[in-house]
Design an enzyme around this catalytic site. Structure first.
Site, PDB file in Angstrom:
ATOM      1  CG  HIS A 182      -1.738   1.211   1.416  1.00 22.76           C
ATOM      2  ND1 HIS A 182      -1.999   1.789   2.642  1.00 22.76           N
ATOM      3  CD2 HIS A 182      -2.377   1.965   0.499  1.00 22.76           C
ATOM      4  CE1 HIS A 182      -2.776   2.845   2.475  1.00 22.76           C
ATOM      5  NE2 HIS A 182      -3.023   2.975   1.182  1.00 22.76           N
TER       6      HIS A 182
HETATM    7 CA    CA Z   1       0.522  -0.342  -4.262  1.00 26.36          CA
END
Ligand code: CA
Ligand code: TV7
Ligand code: ZN
Length: 377
Positions: A182
């Site tokens: 992320h």
């Molecule tokens: Ca990513």
């Protein structure tokens, strides 16, 4: 010898400083700046360097880094030395700024950080000056760094610095992140503004996969007085990115090409092959917007370099003309055996179950489209 023609009608610039490549995080650490050497060797063996403007990246200045980072943090980063991790008088800051196994203190750390960040800042400025249409810095893309904290192999957030440059010329900038992790640092930096739309595709498992953030529901602070309300996840690119670009109408795009989303990555658990990873780059390029391309993760160097060399060829419009067999002349050619192909069958080497069912993906796409109703450029 291979020589690739310049692309028609647009300029591509390459920003790199070979001094980045010689830094070492430590023997067993998965981040190997040497993968950049391998990438450059491939790009040169294919003659792609003839098709780009090549710039030696400067080191970002302290002031440039301070556009995002706190001076306390930068002061520490500038003066720490290997060994300080175990030195009592430094221990408070080592903990406060999150140094340790993931983010070790190694020789030349500040030099390393300022060079990769300088490459991204230079690249963004070339786009702003109209001296480049697509600017590439494979040493950048270190998306986890926070304003006063190192995180996940990242110390300085070059992407945030690049976006800040682009925001001087463009009302809206879109950020796309195909690293398996992320892009939390970039998301957090622009969490409270509607001038940046961040989109990260990643493995999400709150308790078992770093950094544990980036759920579909985490769309931005929902307070009515806060203009930032937009972040999305884990979604098939064509269906989602197209709609995001159409709705948001960014003036420029920053694309983080973390190659740890490839199959056979030492840390990642996705299963993209080199062509599929490249398809994300090709798709992003179709919008014809100023494009800043950075690297990121990628822990199986031979595949990282394959992907980034292939993606360089896409960006200079030479993917159709280069040979899929790795040139005889390439340095370290032994790393690419036994197939010596740019496109090894990664997804067949380590068979993985597809955990993203059709209905699950359709649900994600639906949710992102729903969210886009709140986003207008
Ligand atoms: Ca990513
Ligand atoms: C952008 N995974 C960065 C991705 C950052 C991932 C992590 C390691 C790791 C670190 C090592 C090492 C490792 C084999 C893998 C919770 C912990 C577990 C440290 C050992 N081997 C990017 C960061 C992630 C360091 N961190 O997105 C030295 O794996 O999961 C964690 C955190 C605590 C710290 N320990 C790991 O791709 C560039 N680290 C071997 C030696
Ligand atoms: Zn990653």
């Amino acid at each position: 010898l291979y020589k690739v023609q310049r692309p028609q009608g647009y300029q591509v610039s390459w920003h790199a400083n070979p001094a980045v490549e010689s830094h070492h995080f430590g023997q067993s650490h998965p981040m190997k700046p040497w993968r950049l050497t391998l990438t450059k060797q491939l790009v040169m063996a294919y003659g792609m360097h003839h098709a780009m403007d090549l710039y030696l990246a400067r080191a970002a200045t302290y002031e440039e880094l301070a556009d995002f980072h706190e001076s306390d943090y930068l002061d520490f980063l500038r003066q720490v030395m290997p060994g300080d991790i175990d030195r009592a008088e430094q221990s408070e800051n080592v903990v406060r700024f999150n140094f340790g196994d993931d983010c070790p203190i190694f020789d030349g750390l500040y030099n390393y950080c300022s060079l990769y960040a300088g490459g991204t800042v230079d690249a963004a400025r070339k786009l702003c000056n109209n001296q480049s249409d697509i600017a590439i810095n494979w040493s950048g893309g270190l998306h986890h760094a926070k304003k006063a904290e190192a995180s996940g192999f990242c110390y300085v957030n070059d992407i945030v610095l690049g976006v800040l440059q682009l925001l001087r010329h463009h009302p809206r900038v879109m950020y796309i992140d195909i690293d398996v992790h992320h892009g939390d640092g970039v998301e957090q930096a622009f969490w409270s503004t509607d001038r940046v739309l961040t989109v990260s595709f990643h493995k999400y498992d709150k308790d078992n996969f770093f950094p544990g953030t980036g759920a579909l529901e985490d769309t931005g602070p929902s307070h009515p007085l806060n203009p930032g309300a937009h972040h999305s996840i884990n979604v098939p690119l064509n269906d989602v990115i197209g709609a995001c670009v159409e709705n948001y109408r960014p003036g420029a795009i920053v694309l983080q090409c973390g190659a740890d989303s490839l199959g056979c990555d030492r840390l990642g658990c996705f299963n993209l092959n080199v062509r599929a990873h490249g398809a994300c780059v090709a798709f992003t390029k179709t919008f014809g917007l100023p494009l800043l391309v950075v690297g990121g993760g990628g822990y199986t160097p031979r595949n990282v370099s394959r992907a980034w060399a292939h993606e360089t060829s896409i960006l200079i419009d030479a993917d159709q003309v280069i040979d899929s067999t790795i040139p005889e002349s390439v340095a370290f050619r032994n790393h690419f055996g036994p197939d010596y192909s740019l496109f090894p069958p990664l997804s067949e080497i380590r068979r993985l179950e597809n955990k993203n069912s059709r209905p699950y993906l359709e649900g994600l796409v639906e949710a992102v489209h729903e969210q886009l109703r709140y986003i207008k450029g």
